[in-house]
Design an enzyme around this catalytic site. Structure first.
Site, PDB file in Angstrom:
ATOM      1  N   CYS A  80       0.816  -1.223   0.000  1.00 23.33           N
ATOM      2  CA  CYS A  80       0.000   0.000   0.000  1.00 23.33           C
ATOM      3  C   CYS A  80       0.846   1.268   0.000  1.00 23.33           C
ATOM      4  O   CYS A  80       0.321   2.360  -0.189  1.00 23.33           O
ATOM      5  CB  CYS A  80      -0.944   0.012   1.203  1.00 23.33           C
ATOM      6  SG  CYS A  80      -0.097   0.101   2.778  1.00 23.33           S
ATOM      7  N   CYS A 150      -2.534  -1.429   8.823  1.00 24.28           N
ATOM      8  CA  CYS A 150      -2.014  -0.193   9.422  1.00 24.28           C
ATOM      9  C   CYS A 150      -1.646  -0.419  10.885  1.00 24.28           C
ATOM     10  O   CYS A 150      -0.603   0.057  11.351  1.00 24.28           O
ATOM     11  CB  CYS A 150      -3.047   0.924   9.300  1.00 24.28           C
ATOM     12  SG  CYS A 150      -3.420   1.384   7.596  1.00 24.28           S
TER      13      CYS A 150
END
Length: 172
Positions: A80, A150
């Protein structure tokens, strides 16, 4: 004409530009477990904790990397493009975190995860920091499944900072 222009302006307000012009969006999906009234409950936006840490990040900045008391963790997710730098300053006697700083290039969830991670570890011992799991971060922020990586980055950044500090402070 005019209606399309207003809609475009609305979208611009929700979008921002990160470093190197990368776009980030604060609106998105919401975790099913956290779809309470405060988060909209309709999947229209992130939980307010994510938005708060994104809009008002805690402990942004850098510590003096060359100091023996400072450990630096730099981690990234190639899939990402998120990159996190998390630093800890450790009291030599108590082995407690006395200061933490972070810099993150990535989406709102990555920034929120970094910000919350620094808040979590402040005042904790090195051993307590190593017990923090990404699930603790994800649960607090109510991250949707698509954003769990994350919180994993934040956990990895904490561990990398502790490893760096430990390496600098090895007993000879």
């Amino acid at each position: 004409g005019e209606e399309k222009r207003r809609e475009k302006e609305k979208k611009k307000k929700r979008r921002g530009r990160g470093e190197e012009g990368r776009q980030y969006v604060v609106t998105g999906v919401v975790c099913a477990d956290c779809s309470s009234a405060e988060s909209g409950g309709d999947g229209s936006r992130f939980h307010e904790r994510v938005v708060d840490h994104y809009e008002n990040p805690k402990n942004v900045g850098s510590l003096e990397k060359s100091k023996k008391s400072v450990g630096t963790g730099l981690v990234g997710a190639p899939a990402c493009g998120d990159v996190m730098k998390l630093q800890i300053e450790v009291d030599a006697k108590t082995k407690k975190i006395v200061d933490t700083k972070f810099k993150t290039f990535g989406c709102g969830s990555a920034i929120a995860s970094s910000s919350y991670a620094t808040e979590m570890i402040k005042g904790k011992t090195i051993d307590e920091c190593l017990e923090i799991k990404n699930s603790d971060i994800a649960k607090h922020l109510c991250l949707p499944p698509v954003k769990i990586h994350c919180s994993m980055l934040a956990e990895d950044a904490i561990k990398a900072a502790v490893r760096d500090w430990a390496e600098k402070n090895k007993e000879e």
